[in-house]
Motif scaffolding. Structure first.
Motif, short mmCIF file in Angstrom:
data_model
loop_
_atom_site.label_atom_id
_atom_site.label_comp_id
_atom_site.label_asym_id
_atom_site.label_seq_id
_atom_site.Cartn_x
_atom_site.Cartn_y
_atom_site.Cartn_z
N VAL A 123 -4.98 7.55 2.79
CA VAL A 123 -6.37 7.34 2.41
C VAL A 123 -6.78 8.43 1.42
N ARG A 124 -7.24 8.04 0.26
CA ARG A 124 -7.67 9.01 -0.75
C ARG A 124 -9.02 9.60 -0.41
N GLY A 141 4.67 8.41 -24.07
CA GLY A 141 3.70 9.22 -23.34
C GLY A 141 3.30 8.58 -22.02
N VAL A 142 2.52 9.31 -21.24
CA VAL A 142 2.16 8.87 -19.89
C VAL A 142 0.74 9.34 -19.57
N ILE A 143 -0.03 8.49 -18.89
CA ILE A 143 -1.34 8.90 -18.37
C ILE A 143 -1.47 8.44 -16.92
N TYR A 144 -1.81 9.38 -16.04
CA TYR A 144 -2.22 9.09 -14.67
C TYR A 144 -3.66 9.55 -14.54
N ALA A 145 -4.51 8.76 -13.94
CA ALA A 145 -5.90 9.17 -13.77
C ALA A 145 -6.51 8.47 -12.56
N THR A 146 -7.51 9.12 -11.97
CA THR A 146 -8.18 8.54 -10.82
C THR A 146 -9.17 7.45 -11.21
N GLY A 147 -9.55 7.40 -12.49
CA GLY A 147 -10.49 6.39 -12.94
C GLY A 147 -10.20 5.94 -14.36
N SER A 148 -10.61 4.71 -14.69
CA SER A 148 -10.34 4.18 -16.02
C SER A 148 -11.14 4.90 -17.09
N GLY A 179 0.82 -1.19 0.00
CA GLY A 179 0.00 0.00 0.00
C GLY A 179 0.86 1.26 0.00
N VAL A 180 0.22 2.40 0.22
CA VAL A 180 0.92 3.69 0.26
C VAL A 180 0.78 4.29 1.65
N TRP A 181 1.88 4.83 2.16
CA TRP A 181 1.90 5.41 3.50
C TRP A 181 2.32 6.86 3.42
N LEU A 182 1.75 7.67 4.28
CA LEU A 182 2.09 9.09 4.36
C LEU A 182 2.52 9.40 5.78
N ASN A 183 3.79 9.78 5.94
CA ASN A 183 4.36 10.08 7.26
C ASN A 183 4.08 8.98 8.28
N GLY A 184 4.22 7.73 7.82
CA GLY A 184 4.10 6.59 8.72
C GLY A 184 2.71 6.05 8.94
N GLU A 234 -0.53 0.63 -6.31
CA GLU A 234 -0.91 0.18 -4.97
C GLU A 234 -2.29 0.71 -4.56
N LEU A 235 -2.69 1.84 -5.10
CA LEU A 235 -4.00 2.43 -4.79
C LEU A 235 -5.07 2.03 -5.80
N ASP A 236 -4.70 1.18 -6.75
CA ASP A 236 -5.62 0.72 -7.80
C ASP A 236 -6.16 1.89 -8.63
N LEU A 237 -5.28 2.85 -8.91
CA LEU A 237 -5.60 3.96 -9.81
C LEU A 237 -4.97 3.68 -11.16
N HIS A 238 -5.36 4.46 -12.16
CA HIS A 238 -4.86 4.21 -13.52
C HIS A 238 -3.50 4.86 -13.75
N VAL A 239 -2.55 4.07 -14.21
CA VAL A 239 -1.26 4.59 -14.68
C VAL A 239 -0.83 3.73 -15.86
N SER A 240 -0.46 4.39 -16.96
CA SER A 240 -0.12 3.66 -18.18
C SER A 240 0.67 4.56 -19.11
N ASP A 241 1.12 3.98 -20.23
CA ASP A 241 1.62 4.85 -21.29
C ASP A 241 0.40 5.47 -21.97
N ALA A 242 0.63 6.32 -22.96
CA ALA A 242 -0.47 7.09 -23.53
C ALA A 242 -1.47 6.25 -24.32
N ARG A 243 -1.13 5.02 -24.62
CA ARG A 243 -2.04 4.14 -25.36
C ARG A 243 -2.66 3.07 -24.47
N GLY A 244 -2.44 3.20 -23.17
CA GLY A 244 -3.06 2.27 -22.23
C GLY A 244 -2.22 1.07 -21.88
N GLY A 245 -0.99 0.98 -22.40
CA GLY A 245 -0.12 -0.14 -22.09
C GLY A 245 0.66 0.08 -20.81
N ARG A 246 1.40 -0.93 -20.41
CA ARG A 246 2.22 -0.84 -19.20
C ARG A 246 3.25 0.27 -19.36
N LEU A 247 3.39 1.08 -18.32
CA LEU A 247 4.37 2.17 -18.34
C LEU A 247 5.75 1.57 -18.03
#
Length: 289
Positions: free
Chosen positions: A155-156, A272-279, A146-151, A245-258
Motif C-alpha cells: 500500500v503506497r 531514456g526513462v521516467i518514473y513518477a508518482t503522477g502524470s 498487484g504488488v506484494w511486499l513480504n507476502g 500494477e500501481l497505476d503510477l507513471h513509467v515510460s521512456d523519456a518522451r512518454g512512450g512505452r518503456l
C-alpha cells in the motif's frame, strides 16, 4: 505460447525464492573481504564495478531458475553474462540483475537490491521480483496481481499537502550537461506547488525506482544521450511492472512505452526513462526535454 495465471504465479514464487536466497547471501558478505574488478561496459563507475559477490549471486539465482528455463523454453538475459540473443527468439526471457547497486554495496552503504523479471518477447514484463537485502524486503508481482511486499499487499503512502518532491538519482545525474537547467526548472515547478525539491542520490537504479514508489510525490529519470549507459534492460524490468500494477507513471523519456527488448542494445541511453508518482510531474519532465 501464452503463460497462464497459474503458471505466472508459480514462476513468480520461484523467482522470489531465488532473489531471497541470493539477497541473503549478498547481505552475509556485506562486511567481508571480496575481490573487486572493473568491466568494460558503460561510461560510469557504477556501471563498471563488479565483484565476486555479483557473480555468485547470479549463480544462486540460476540454480533456482534453470529448471524453469528448460520446462518453459525461456530465454535468458543477465548482467554478468554475455547477451546470447535468446531474448529475441523465445516467447519469454528471464532478466536478471543479481546485484543492482554494486557501487553502494562496495562502499558499505544502502542502495542495492536483487532484481528478477520475466519479460515477454514484446518487451513487456509479466513478472517482477525485487529483494532488498539490508531491509529483508521482498517485492513481488505478476501481471494483473498487484504488488506484494513480504507476502502482503503493498500500500503506497498518500502524498501530503506541501509534501517534498523527492528526486531519486545516481551520482552521475549531477554531472550530466542537462542537470543545471533541469534542476532550475524543477525548483520553479516545485515553488508553484508550495513544495520543495529533495534529492536522494547514490542508490542503484532499482532502489531509485522503489524510492519513488514508496514516496508521496517523487520521480527518477534518465534523459536520452549518445554515450552508452543510461541503465540497461535489467535495471528497469521488475520495477516497470510494479509501477504499472500501481497505476503510477513509467515510460521512456518522451512518454512512450518503456520497451525492454530492443534487438540493437541492452542499454537505454537512446530512449531514456521516467518514473513518477503522477502524470503531471512526468509530463513536466517530458516538457523540459
Amino acid at each position: 505460447m501464452m503463460l497462464s495465471e497459474k503458471e505466472l504465479k508459480s514462476l513468480c514464487q520461484t523467482a522470489a525464492t531465488a532473489a531471497t536466497v541470493a539477497g541473503q547471501y549478498i547481505q552475509s558478505r556485506f562486511d567481508k573481504h571480496y575481490t573487486r574488478r572493473h568491466k568494460e561496459t558503460g561510461h560510469s563507475l557504477a556501471s563498471q564495478v563488479v565483484t565476486e559477490i555479483d557473480v555468485k549471486a547470479q549463480e544462486i539465482i540460476l540454480e533456482h531458475l534453470n529448471s524453469t528455463i528448460q520446462n518453459y523454453d525461456l530465454g535468458l538475459l543477465t548482467e554478468e553474462a554475455a547477451d546470447d540473443q535468446s531474448r529475441l527468439d523465445k516467447p519469454y526471457f528471464w532478466c536478471i540483475d543479481p546485484l543492482d547497486g554494486t557501487l553502494p554495496f562496495t562502499e558499505k552503504r544502502t542502495g542495492y537490491a536483487v532484481s528478477i523479471a520475466l519479460i515477454a518477447n514484446s518487451g513487456d514484463p509479466v513478472i517482477g521480483v525485487v529483494y532488498v537485502p539490508d531491509l529483508a524486503y521482498c517485492y513481488t508481482s505478476f501481471k494483473g496481481a498487484g504488488v506484494w511486499l513480504n507476502g502482503s499487499p503493498f500500500v503506497r503512502e498518500k502524498a501530503a499537502v506541501n509534501d517534498s518532491i523527492c528526486i531519486y538519482s545516481d551520482r552521475a545525474l549531477q554531472h550530466e550537461t542537462y542537470f543545471e537547467p533541469v534542476n532550475d526548472r524543477l525548483n520553479e515547478w516545485a515553488r508553484h506547488k508550495n513544495a520543495q525539491i529533495k534529492y536522494h542520490s547514490g542508490f542503484g537504479s532499482v532502489r531509485n525506482a522503489l524510492g519513488v514508489m514508496t514516496s508521496g510525490t517523487g520521480c527518477c529519470f534518465k534523459l536520452p544521450k549518445e554515450t552508452k549507459g543510461g541503465g540497461s534492460i535489467w535495471d528497469f524490468a521488475a520495477t516497470r511492472l510494479f509501477f504499472e500494477e500501481l497505476d503510477l507513471h513509467v515510460s521512456d523519456a518522451r512518454g512512450g512505452r518503456l520497451h525492454l527488448n530492443d534487438e540493437k542494445s541492452t542499454f537505454m541511453n537512446e530512449v531514456g526513462v521516467i518514473y513518477a508518482t503522477g502524470s503531471g510531474l512526468a509530463e513536466f519532465i517530458q516538457g523540459i526535454i
